[in-house]
Design an enzyme around this catalytic site. Structure first.
Site, PDB file in Angstrom:
ATOM      1  N   ASP A  39      60.500 -24.806 -17.904  1.00 30.73           N
ATOM      2  CA  ASP A  39      59.603 -24.584 -16.758  1.00 30.73           C
ATOM      3  C   ASP A  39      58.234 -25.237 -16.937  1.00 30.73           C
ATOM      4  O   ASP A  39      57.334 -25.060 -16.118  1.00 30.73           O
ATOM      5  CB  ASP A  39      59.422 -23.081 -16.501  1.00 30.73           C
TER       6      ASP A  39
ATOM      7  N   ARG B 175      32.879 -39.868 -19.580  1.00 27.48           N
ATOM      8  CA  ARG B 175      32.308 -40.768 -18.569  1.00 27.48           C
ATOM      9  C   ARG B 175      31.748 -40.015 -17.365  1.00 27.48           C
ATOM     10  O   ARG B 175      30.914 -40.517 -16.646  1.00 27.48           O
ATOM     11  CB  ARG B 175      33.359 -41.808 -18.136  1.00 27.48           C
ATOM     12  N   GLN B 176      32.216 -38.787 -17.139  1.00 29.44           N
ATOM     13  CA  GLN B 176      31.651 -37.999 -16.026  1.00 29.44           C
ATOM     14  C   GLN B 176      30.455 -37.233 -16.584  1.00 29.44           C
ATOM     15  O   GLN B 176      30.510 -36.024 -16.812  1.00 29.44           O
ATOM     16  CB  GLN B 176      32.741 -37.067 -15.455  1.00 29.44           C
TER      17      GLN B 176
ATOM     18  N   ASP C  72      29.331 -54.818 -19.533  1.00 29.09           N
ATOM     19  CA  ASP C  72      28.298 -54.070 -18.806  1.00 29.09           C
ATOM     20  C   ASP C  72      27.209 -53.641 -19.784  1.00 29.09           C
ATOM     21  O   ASP C  72      27.356 -53.788 -20.999  1.00 29.09           O
ATOM     22  CB  ASP C  72      28.902 -52.846 -18.083  1.00 29.09           C
TER      23      ASP C  72
ATOM     24  N   LYS D 178      27.501 -54.930 -14.501  1.00 30.48           N
ATOM     25  CA  LYS D 178      28.687 -54.456 -13.766  1.00 30.48           C
ATOM     26  C   LYS D 178      28.287 -53.407 -12.740  1.00 30.48           C
ATOM     27  O   LYS D 178      27.490 -52.524 -13.039  1.00 30.48           O
ATOM     28  CB  LYS D 178      29.692 -53.850 -14.763  1.00 30.48           C
TER      29      LYS D 178
ATOM     30  N   ARG E  14      30.254 -50.643 -10.399  1.00 34.32           N
ATOM     31  CA  ARG E  14      31.576 -50.074 -10.104  1.00 34.32           C
ATOM     32  C   ARG E  14      31.601 -49.569  -8.670  1.00 34.32           C
ATOM     33  O   ARG E  14      30.735 -48.803  -8.261  1.00 34.32           O
ATOM     34  CB  ARG E  14      31.882 -48.928 -11.089  1.00 34.32           C
TER      35      ARG E  14
ATOM     36  N   SER F  22      40.744 -48.775 -19.539  1.00 36.77           N
ATOM     37  CA  SER F  22      41.485 -47.757 -18.803  1.00 36.77           C
ATOM     38  C   SER F  22      42.388 -48.428 -17.761  1.00 36.77           C
ATOM     39  O   SER F  22      43.566 -48.660 -18.013  1.00 36.77           O
ATOM     40  CB  SER F  22      40.488 -46.785 -18.162  1.00 36.77           C
TER      41      SER F  22
ATOM     42  N   THR G  49      37.840 -53.831 -15.570  1.00 40.75           N
ATOM     43  CA  THR G  49      36.615 -54.426 -16.105  1.00 40.75           C
ATOM     44  C   THR G  49      36.948 -55.686 -16.908  1.00 40.75           C
ATOM     45  O   THR G  49      36.362 -56.748 -16.688  1.00 40.75           O
ATOM     46  CB  THR G  49      35.891 -53.387 -17.013  1.00 40.75           C
TER      47      THR G  49
HETATM   48  C1  R5P Z   1      32.659 -47.828 -18.744  1.00 44.72           C
HETATM   49  O1  R5P Z   1      31.527 -47.561 -18.639  1.00 44.72           O
HETATM   50  C2  R5P Z   1      33.399 -48.136 -19.999  1.00 44.72           C
HETATM   51  O2  R5P Z   1      32.572 -48.614 -21.003  1.00 44.72           O
HETATM   52  C3  R5P Z   1      34.493 -49.122 -19.701  1.00 44.72           C
HETATM   53  O3  R5P Z   1      33.925 -50.356 -19.317  1.00 44.72           O
HETATM   54  C4  R5P Z   1      35.367 -48.618 -18.592  1.00 44.72           C
HETATM   55  O4  R5P Z   1      35.780 -47.322 -18.851  1.00 44.72           O
HETATM   56  C5  R5P Z   1      36.567 -49.506 -18.395  1.00 44.72           C
HETATM   57  O5  R5P Z   1      37.325 -48.972 -17.371  1.00 44.72           O
HETATM   58  P1  R5P Z   1      38.417 -49.828 -16.632  1.00 44.72           P
HETATM   59  O6  R5P Z   1      39.327 -50.389 -17.678  1.00 44.72           O
HETATM   60  O7  R5P Z   1      39.104 -48.848 -15.725  1.00 44.72           O
HETATM   61  O8  R5P Z   1      37.706 -50.898 -15.866  1.00 44.72           O
END
Ligand code: R5P
Length: 297
Positions: free
Chosen positions: A39, A97-98, A171, A194, A196, A225, A229
């Protein structure tokens, strides 16, 4: 004074890193069974005699929501069975990051995650945490913590792969890593700007790089991630007629098809550290982790 922990329980996909750290520090590899009931609930069973002894739990917190409950149950089980002190070694520390309320009504989840982990574990070790608006982990974590720097490992990798590199951070935040790695490589560096616009949408402006002509670009970032970037920086370099860059990251999270998309963009290579298990792992950070863990224990 507390006796140092003697057991290390590695998350299933991190057994190799766990063994390496265990060997370096003389820790005993702990045995635990972690699985899901049909479950979806988490099952935890600790098979090592931890009573009266300390323990390290090695678990990178990539894909954290899928791991956190099992991690907390493992911790509670260890405590229940008499473990005296439990240290979390999370090479990748999630949710950093948050670190502010970017839009009205958002949760500042870096704080909530810090509160949760601080209330559970006795100490924390992590690798190159994404500290941008926080100067140190102590701003949000109330337990003792160690931050493992892996610039020497990244630099050693780059030195053996690229004869005449220049390093580029995508960045401003990346400057903290890129500058150190560049110094250790004896190479110049620059950082881009950079903006976003969304989870998978970034705009990057390259600085003037002409003074580096004749060198090979190496993109260095802490987290990969969605790889948006890296892909954007890589395509700008290609458009400006630079040789394909080597992409180096500390934490290869690679959400969904991110890794395939990055490879399709044509880098000279992609290398990440083995703190987050992935096929791109080419940089061993076990020694750096062991050294820092020893200090923490
Ligand atoms: C952001 O501030 C981090 O240093 C990385 O640049 C970021 O997390 C990369 O994210 P993604 O691969 O989604 O662009």
């Amino acid at each position: 004074m507390d006796k140092p922990p003697t057991w290390i329980f590695a998350w299933p996909e991190q057994e190799a890193l766990g063994r390496s750290i265990a060997t370096r520090l003389g820790l005993k590899p702990g045995v635990a069974e972690l699985r899901r009931f049909p479950d979806g609930e988490s099952y935890v069973r600790v098979l090592s005699p931890v009573a009266g002894e300390g323990a390290v739990v090695l678990a990178s917190l990539d894909r954290p929501d899928a791991k956190l409950v099992s991690l907390l149950w493992l911790l509670e089980t260890l405590r229940d069975l008499g473990a005296r002190r439990v240290v979390l070694a999370a090479p990748y520390l999630a949710y950093l990051r948050q670190d502010t309320r970017f839009q009205e009504g958002e949760g500042v989840t870096s704080r909530y995650c810090a509160k949760l982990l601080s209330s559970a574990f006795d100490a924390l070790l992590t690798v190159e945490p994404h500290l941008h608006r926080y100067a140190s982990l102590d701003e949000i974590y109330t337990i003792p913590s160690r931050r493992v720097g892996v610039a020497p490992e990244l630099a050693a990798y780059i030195r053996t792969r690229v004869e005449s590199p220049f390093l580029l951070g995508p960045d401003r935040e990346s400057e903290q890593w890129v500058s150190q790695v560049a110094e250790l490589c004896g190479a110049p560096f620059a950082v881009a700007e950079k903006t976003r616009h969304g989870d998978r949408s970034v705009a990057i402006r390259l600085p003037d790089l002409e003074r580096f002509r004749g060198r090979q670009p190496v993109l260095v970032d802490d987290i990969l991630s969605t790889a948006t970037t890296m892909i954007e920086a890589l395509s700008l370099l290609k458009k400006a007629a630079w040789p394909a860059p080597l992409c180096v990251g500390v934490h290869g999270l690679f959400a969904g098809e991110a890794y395939a998309a990055l490879l399709a963009a044509g880098p000279a290579g992609v290398a990440t550290c083995n703190g987050v298990p992935h096929s791109s792992n080419a940089i061993d950070i076990s020694e750096a982790c062991a050294r820092a863990l020893e200090g923490l224990l």
